[in-house]
Design an enzyme around this catalytic site. Structure first.
Site: not given
Ligand code: U5P
Length: 211
Positions: A59-65, A171, A175
């Site tokens: 959820f890439k949590v990014a709010d106040i504590p 993929g 990468g």
């Molecule tokens: N994700 C990234 N890069 C980041 C951080 C998170 O790709 O820097 C997440 C994407 O939101 C996705 C998954 O859920 O990792 C990569 O998916 P895919 O590109 O292999 O389909």
């Protein structure tokens, strides 16, 4: 050990459960984010937990504590075993996530550098290194670092030492598992597995890189 983490960004509940069950024997954890939870509800975590794999809430949590605490409490109560937070809100916000994780016996990972091309705009000029310092300061379990830039993962390994590095971008984003597997603790793979005709076979193709 390099784990294979299935990124289950599927927006149909039954398809998600079918793919997760097929891939589970080939994977070490499942990562779920907004696409699936917004489509299927947070309760999907309980269903996926039955597969017996660790469940990571991206959820890439990014709010106040205080808000971070409330979010993470919901995440762990739902059955997740780890949460991913952004580090840019600062150490107190990250610490709130780490504390909530600890209270639930779970883990917290911090995004140090993202994998897409535009990430260079703000995840640059020493910022990822400063985010790694927040990981050390807060006692978080590790970082998210880009499989699309193995040289950056190498540099960030210098910063985090033995903490875990989980790496997306393999993929679909270009990468190469052969270039990244030895540098990280977890390979996060989404589309190239769940989008394949045979997701279990696609996951098995990563077996040589799981150590
Ligand atoms: N994700 C990234 N890069 C980041 C951080 C998170 O790709 O820097 C997440 C994407 O939101 C996705 C998954 O859920 O990792 C990569 O998916 P895919 O590109 O292999 O389909």
């Amino acid at each position: 050990m390099t784990d294979l983490i299935l990124s289950l960004d599927v927006t149909d509940r039954s398809e998600a459960l079918r793919i997760a069950a097929a891939v589970a024997p080939e994977a070490d954890a499942i990562k779920v984010g907004y696409p699936l939870v917004l489509a299927a509800g947070l309760g999907i975590a309980h269903d996926l937990a039955e597969l017996g794999l660790p469940l990571i809430a991206d959820f890439k949590v990014a709010d106040i504590p205080n808000t971070n605490t409330l979010i993470c409490e919901q995440v762990f109560a739902a059955g997740f075993s780890a949460v991913i937070a952004q580090g840019f809100p600062g150490p107190d916000s990250v610490l709130a996530c780490v504390d909530a994780a600890r209270a639930a016996g779970g883990e917290c990972y911090v995004v140090a550098e993202m994998s897409h091309p535009g990430a260079r705009t703000f995840f640059s000029e020493g910022v990822p290194e400063r985010l790694c310092a927040i990981v050390a300061e807060t006692g978080a379990d590790g970082i998210i670092a880009p499989a699309t830039r193995p040289e950056r993962v190498r540099a960030l390994r210098e910063q985090v030492g033995t903490k875990k590095i989980l790496s997306p971008g393999i993929g679909a984003q270009g990468g190469d598992p052969a270039a990244i597997a030895a540098l990280v603790d977890g390979m996060i793979v989404g589309r190239s597995i769940y989008g394949a005709e045979d997701p279990a076979a696609a996951a098995r193709a990563y077996a040589p890189y799981r150590r």
